[in-house]
Design an enzyme around this catalytic site. Structure first.
Site, PDB file in Angstrom:
ATOM      1  N   TYR A  61       4.736  25.860  27.520  1.00 20.47           N
ATOM      2  CA  TYR A  61       4.883  25.818  26.063  1.00 20.47           C
ATOM      3  C   TYR A  61       6.345  25.816  25.607  1.00 20.47           C
ATOM      4  O   TYR A  61       6.708  26.488  24.646  1.00 20.47           O
ATOM      5  CB  TYR A  61       4.090  26.963  25.403  1.00 20.47           C
ATOM      6  CG  TYR A  61       2.648  26.949  25.815  1.00 20.47           C
ATOM      7  CD1 TYR A  61       1.772  25.987  25.332  1.00 20.47           C
ATOM      8  CD2 TYR A  61       2.164  27.890  26.733  1.00 20.47           C
ATOM      9  CE1 TYR A  61       0.455  25.946  25.755  1.00 20.47           C
ATOM     10  CE2 TYR A  61       0.847  27.861  27.156  1.00 20.47           C
ATOM     11  CZ  TYR A  61      -0.004  26.871  26.657  1.00 20.47           C
ATOM     12  OH  TYR A  61      -1.314  26.829  27.078  1.00 20.47           O
ATOM     13  N   ARG A  91      -1.674  12.445  18.360  1.00 22.71           N
ATOM     14  CA  ARG A  91      -2.185  11.785  19.561  1.00 22.71           C
ATOM     15  C   ARG A  91      -3.502  11.052  19.290  1.00 22.71           C
ATOM     16  O   ARG A  91      -4.401  11.579  18.645  1.00 22.71           O
ATOM     17  CB  ARG A  91      -2.405  12.810  20.679  1.00 22.71           C
ATOM     18  CG  ARG A  91      -1.136  13.485  21.191  1.00 22.71           C
ATOM     19  CD  ARG A  91      -1.431  14.378  22.388  1.00 22.71           C
ATOM     20  NE  ARG A  91      -2.372  15.441  22.047  1.00 22.71           N
ATOM     21  CZ  ARG A  91      -2.010  16.691  21.712  1.00 22.71           C
ATOM     22  NH1 ARG A  91      -0.728  17.022  21.672  1.00 22.71           N
ATOM     23  NH2 ARG A  91      -2.921  17.598  21.437  1.00 22.71           N
ATOM     24  N   PHE A 123       0.862  -1.183   0.000  1.00 22.41           N
ATOM     25  CA  PHE A 123       0.000   0.000   0.000  1.00 22.41           C
ATOM     26  C   PHE A 123       0.894   1.226   0.000  1.00 22.41           C
ATOM     27  O   PHE A 123       1.946   1.255   0.649  1.00 22.41           O
ATOM     28  CB  PHE A 123      -0.919  -0.011   1.219  1.00 22.41           C
ATOM     29  CG  PHE A 123      -1.916   1.110   1.219  1.00 22.41           C
ATOM     30  CD1 PHE A 123      -2.924   1.161   0.279  1.00 22.41           C
ATOM     31  CD2 PHE A 123      -1.848   2.127   2.169  1.00 22.41           C
ATOM     32  CE1 PHE A 123      -3.856   2.200   0.260  1.00 22.41           C
ATOM     33  CE2 PHE A 123      -2.768   3.160   2.173  1.00 22.41           C
ATOM     34  CZ  PHE A 123      -3.769   3.198   1.216  1.00 22.41           C
ATOM     35  N   ASP A 175       6.951  -2.483   8.672  1.00 25.62           N
ATOM     36  CA  ASP A 175       5.575  -2.077   8.406  1.00 25.62           C
ATOM     37  C   ASP A 175       4.714  -3.290   8.753  1.00 25.62           C
ATOM     38  O   ASP A 175       4.592  -4.233   7.967  1.00 25.62           O
ATOM     39  CB  ASP A 175       5.408  -1.668   6.940  1.00 25.62           C
ATOM     40  CG  ASP A 175       4.001  -1.173   6.626  1.00 25.62           C
ATOM     41  OD1 ASP A 175       3.062  -1.520   7.373  1.00 25.62           O
ATOM     42  OD2 ASP A 175       3.833  -0.467   5.612  1.00 25.62           O
ATOM     43  N   HIS A 215      -0.261  -5.234   8.656  1.00 27.56           N
ATOM     44  CA  HIS A 215      -1.017  -6.471   8.427  1.00 27.56           C
ATOM     45  C   HIS A 215      -0.672  -7.553   9.449  1.00 27.56           C
ATOM     46  O   HIS A 215      -1.120  -8.687   9.296  1.00 27.56           O
ATOM     47  CB  HIS A 215      -0.695  -7.049   7.037  1.00 27.56           C
ATOM     48  CG  HIS A 215      -0.970  -6.141   5.899  1.00 27.56           C
ATOM     49  ND1 HIS A 215      -0.593  -6.449   4.602  1.00 27.56           N
ATOM     50  CD2 HIS A 215      -1.582  -4.941   5.820  1.00 27.56           C
ATOM     51  CE1 HIS A 215      -0.954  -5.469   3.782  1.00 27.56           C
ATOM     52  NE2 HIS A 215      -1.551  -4.541   4.509  1.00 27.56           N
ATOM     53  N   LYS A 264      -8.553  -3.449   9.230  1.00 27.28           N
ATOM     54  CA  LYS A 264      -7.417  -4.171   9.796  1.00 27.28           C
ATOM     55  C   LYS A 264      -7.851  -5.227  10.811  1.00 27.28           C
ATOM     56  O   LYS A 264      -9.018  -5.333  11.178  1.00 27.28           O
ATOM     57  CB  LYS A 264      -6.432  -3.182  10.418  1.00 27.28           C
ATOM     58  CG  LYS A 264      -5.798  -2.228   9.409  1.00 27.28           C
ATOM     59  CD  LYS A 264      -5.014  -2.977   8.334  1.00 27.28           C
ATOM     60  CE  LYS A 264      -4.195  -2.065   7.442  1.00 27.28           C
ATOM     61  NZ  LYS A 264      -4.986  -1.162   6.610  1.00 27.28           N
ATOM     62  N   GLN A 281      -6.885   0.859  11.003  1.00 25.75           N
ATOM     63  CA  GLN A 281      -7.916   1.300  10.044  1.00 25.75           C
ATOM     64  C   GLN A 281      -9.051   0.278  10.017  1.00 25.75           C
ATOM     65  O   GLN A 281      -8.899  -0.869  10.439  1.00 25.75           O
ATOM     66  CB  GLN A 281      -7.245   1.493   8.670  1.00 25.75           C
ATOM     67  CG  GLN A 281      -8.164   1.903   7.557  1.00 25.75           C
ATOM     68  CD  GLN A 281      -8.732   0.706   6.796  1.00 25.75           C
ATOM     69  OE1 GLN A 281      -8.229  -0.419   6.890  1.00 25.75           O
ATOM     70  NE2 GLN A 281      -9.797   0.943   6.052  1.00 25.75           N
ATOM     71  N   ARG A 329       6.077  18.654  22.619  1.00 21.64           N
ATOM     72  CA  ARG A 329       5.843  19.150  23.982  1.00 21.64           C
ATOM     73  C   ARG A 329       5.956  18.016  24.998  1.00 21.64           C
ATOM     74  O   ARG A 329       5.279  16.996  24.894  1.00 21.64           O
ATOM     75  CB  ARG A 329       4.455  19.763  24.057  1.00 21.64           C
ATOM     76  CG  ARG A 329       4.161  20.524  25.336  1.00 21.64           C
ATOM     77  CD  ARG A 329       2.756  21.107  25.290  1.00 21.64           C
ATOM     78  NE  ARG A 329       2.509  21.991  26.416  1.00 21.64           N
ATOM     79  CZ  ARG A 329       1.330  22.534  26.693  1.00 21.64           C
ATOM     80  NH1 ARG A 329       0.300  22.299  25.904  1.00 21.64           N
ATOM     81  NH2 ARG A 329       1.195  23.337  27.746  1.00 21.64           N
TER      82      ARG A 329
END
Length: 388
Positions: free
Chosen positions: A226, A236, A90, A161, A164, A190, A187, A219
């Site tokens: 900050y 996140r 992919f 990767d 899968h 999956k 996703q 951060r």
């Protein structure tokens, strides 16, 4: 009876969910903090996911593409560098590197397992190579012995990767125990899902801490003034998704057990059909979660394969055409492409060319059906092929 079209059996639906997901969502709702810096669901999921995969650390992120991008970034991938990727995958595998300003270098895959060819990867290493990305295609783990040696010999790190490969094992070792960073996707299609989401596993605390900073705009966790220590973005994961993923993880092992039992039945039945060649298993991959049930139709053109897939879908099978070679998509050439033509790459990727034209895959929910249904699925494939 003449003229009757054989239909696919009624296969299990996907995604699967139950009261565990409902309870998790309510738990996340009622804790009153819905983002990871205030709640507990993401933290808990990360610990549970890392433990399940034998990793020291896991970081949950927004999706699988971001997981790859973040993993590459912490390994130093950026402008002026190259990342070796399989040509048959992919396109997120290459685009994650290209989005960082790196050049993605496609190499060929093995025609039996559909995973990256270690020899082809070795031939592509240059002084600019910053990472080698094996993709565990359809749950079949790449040849991690040969790739680990290549990494040791060249000093180029691997990034798995594993989009899968949730729960996969290589010679008794889980993905997180193979000594390299790994990226996962959640996703909707999956092996476990919250609609979207991803995770990266790490073998040490230093890489994990760098990734945490970059996935949270640079951060630190305790910052109140900050002071952003690095560049980054907001990758996140939210608390609701994490609560669903905790439930999904709880049933993953049982689903893998079922798919491991069903694939040999389906693969044998498919192999008995003239002209059908199922994906081969490297027995060193001693636990394959089977994200896809894949097979080839050697000699088919892309157009004929596509028509065959359409006919399977019409008969009720969750069938798909195999991935297009990444270098045959316009998106690959927008940025970070190698200084080669499509024809140049195609000449050194004959196996990818074949798979792109004649490969077919069935959704993993197929393998959650009964043993009898595996024979019924093969019969639909045979009938459809005979009608082509």
């Amino acid at each position: 009876m003449s003229g009757v079209v054989r239909r696919a059996p009624e296969l299990p639906a996907w995604p699967q969910y139950s009261d565990e997901e409902r309870s998790g969502l309510i738990r996340a709702l009622e804790q009153g903090q819905w983002w990871r810096m205030g709640g507990s669901e993401v933290d808990s999921f990360e610990r549970e996911f890392a433990d399940y995969h034998g990793a020291d650390y896991a970081l949950a992120v927004t999706n699988g593409t971001h997981a790859l991008e973040l993993a590459l970034q912490v390994l130093g991938v950026g402008p002026g560098t190259e990342v070796i990727v399989p040509a048959f995958t992919f396109i997120s595998s290459s685009q994650a590197a290209q989005r960082l300003g790196a050049v993605a270098v496609p190499v060929d895959v093995d025609l039996d397992t559909y995973c990256i060819d270690p020899a082809a990867a070795a031939a592509a290493v240059t002084p600019r190579t910053k990472a080698i990305m094996p993709v565990h295609m359809a749950g079949q783990v790449s040849d991690m012995d040969a790739l680990a040696k290549l990494s040791a010999d060249t000093g180029v790190p691997l990034i798995q990767d594993a989009a899968h490969a949730h729960g996969a094992q290589w010679q008794g070792r889980k993905v997180g125990e193979l000594g390299s960073v790994a990226a996962f996707s959640f996703q909707n299609g999956k092996l476990m899902t919250a609609g979207e989401g991803g995770a990266v596993t790490f073998p040490d605390s230093e890489l994990h801490e760098i990734a945490f900073l970059r996935h949270s705009c640079g951060r630190p966790r305790t910052d109140r003034r900050y002071f952003h220590q690095t560049s980054g973005s907001n990758f996140r994961l939210n608390e609701f998704s994490a609560s669903v993923l905790r439930a999904q993880l709880g049933r993953l092992a049982g689903q893998i057990d079922t798919r491991e039992q069903r694939w040999p039945v389906l693969a044998d039945a498919l192999a008995a059909i003239p002209g059908v060649v199922p994906q081969t298993r490297d027995e060193r991959c001693d636990r394959n979660p089977h994200y896809m049930a894949m097979f080839r139709l050697p000699g088919f053109s892309e157009q004929r394969r596509n028509a065959f897939v359409d006919a399977l879908v019409e008969r009720g099978l969750p069938a798909f055409a195999a991935f297009r070679a990444i270098y045959r998509s316009n998106g690959f050439w927008e940025t970070g492409a190698p200084a080669e033509s499509i024809d140049d790459i195609a000449r050194r990727c004959p196996n990818t060319e074949a798979l792109s034209a004649d490969g077919v895959w069935l959704h993993h929910r197929t393998l959650l059906g009964t043993e009898e249904q595996m024979h019924e699925v093969a019969a639909v494939v045979a009938d459809t092929l005979a009608a082509q």
